[in-house]
Design a protein around this motif. Structure first.
Motif, PDB file in Angstrom:
ATOM      1  N   GLN A  93     -28.432  32.639  71.138  1.00 49.85           N
ATOM      2  CA  GLN A  93     -29.316  32.247  72.240  1.00 49.85           C
ATOM      3  C   GLN A  93     -29.131  30.776  72.583  1.00 49.85           C
ATOM      4  O   GLN A  93     -29.165  30.394  73.762  1.00 49.85           O
ATOM      5  N   VAL A  94     -28.944  29.949  71.570  1.00 49.08           N
ATOM      6  CA  VAL A  94     -28.673  28.529  71.806  1.00 49.08           C
ATOM      7  C   VAL A  94     -27.417  28.365  72.651  1.00 49.08           C
ATOM      8  O   VAL A  94     -27.396  27.636  73.655  1.00 49.08           O
ATOM      9  N   THR A  95     -26.350  29.063  72.263  1.00 47.36           N
ATOM     10  CA  THR A  95     -25.076  28.958  72.968  1.00 47.36           C
ATOM     11  C   THR A  95     -25.181  29.471  74.395  1.00 47.36           C
ATOM     12  O   THR A  95     -24.702  28.821  75.339  1.00 47.36           O
ATOM     13  N   ASN A  96     -25.805  30.629  74.562  1.00 46.21           N
ATOM     14  CA  ASN A  96     -25.926  31.214  75.898  1.00 46.21           C
ATOM     15  C   ASN A  96     -26.780  30.347  76.822  1.00 46.21           C
ATOM     16  O   ASN A  96     -26.445  30.160  77.996  1.00 46.21           O
ATOM     17  N   THR A  97     -27.871  29.822  76.295  1.00 50.93           N
ATOM     18  CA  THR A  97     -28.737  28.963  77.110  1.00 50.93           C
ATOM     19  C   THR A  97     -27.991  27.697  77.523  1.00 50.93           C
ATOM     20  O   THR A  97     -28.092  27.252  78.675  1.00 50.93           O
ATOM     21  N   ALA A  98     -27.245  27.123  76.593  1.00 51.78           N
ATOM     22  CA  ALA A  98     -26.475  25.920  76.901  1.00 51.78           C
ATOM     23  C   ALA A  98     -25.456  26.191  78.011  1.00 51.78           C
ATOM     24  O   ALA A  98     -25.296  25.379  78.939  1.00 51.78           O
ATOM     25  N   GLN A  99     -24.779  27.319  77.932  1.00 50.65           N
ATOM     26  CA  GLN A  99     -23.782  27.651  78.957  1.00 50.65           C
ATOM     27  C   GLN A  99     -24.431  27.881  80.313  1.00 50.65           C
ATOM     28  O   GLN A  99     -23.884  27.485  81.351  1.00 50.65           O
TER      29      GLN A  99
END
Length: 205
Positions: A161-167
């Motif tokens: 979720q961290v990675t997806n939100t950042a992208q």
């Protein structure tokens, strides 16, 4: 008896300031439409001096992209440090990016959007080196957002979720850049950015 003419002393100039002037030319015109004559006119230097200091056109462009990425990162980092909390910090970063994209910072006084997003995609499709640089710029943006989210949420979110939100936040910045270059006003862009942060970023107790 002949006398040998003395050579003039090499012209001294501020390389960082000159590179910033070159940056403005590429930023406005794009890579392909920028000529060495354009760069010479903007800097007040002749071609030999430009080549000696910065190399050819491609080398200059790559130096400009790197310098811009460093300047933008520092600009956004300072904005994010002015407030506390994940959403307020992200909104401050978005607002600072909009200032940059609409020509309201010392980095640029013109509404050209993001230098990398405005100029790299047209040439990345046919040049692997430019493609790699564009990927690096995107990755740098993703990692910056991910580090901030991770630090503020302290493990409360799964890494995916961290990675997806950042992208997704990076994608928002890309869209803001395009809209800024098309002439959309800063206030409208800020409203879009705030709404995006509210929708993309979960509330953490």
């Amino acid at each position: 008896m002949k006398t040998t003419a003395k050579r003039g002393r090499p012209r001294k100039f501020d390389e960082d300031l000159t590179l910033d002037r070159i940056m403005q030319v590429f930023w406005k015109n794009g890579y392909s439409a920028t000529s060495l004559d354009d760069i010479a006119e903007a800097t007040g230097l002749n071609r030999p001096s430009i080549y000696a200091a910065f190399g050819g056109k491609k080398a200059m462009f790559l130096k400009v992209i790197e310098r811009f990425a460093d300047q933008m990162e520092e600009h956004l980092r300072k904005a994010g440090q002015q407030v506390s909390g994940l959403k307020p910090r992200l909104k401050a970063i978005m607002s600072a990016a909009i200032d940059l994209y609409t020509g309201r910072t010392e980095i640029s006084a013109a509404p050209f959007g993001c230098l990398a997003i405005s100029t790299l995609p047209p040439v990345a499709a046919t040049d692997q080196e430019f493609q790699a640089v564009l990927q690096q710029v995107n990755r740098r943006m993703d990692l910056g957002f991910a580090d901030l989210i991770r630090g503020e949420t302290k493990g409360a979110l799964p890494e995916t979720q961290v990675t997806n939100t950042a992208q997704h936040l990076s994608l928002v910045l890309h869209g803001l850049s395009v809209r800024a270059r098309s002439g959309e006003d800063a206030d409208s862009l800020r409203e879009l950015a705030k709404d995006a942060v509210e929708k993309l970023v979960p509330d953490i107790a």
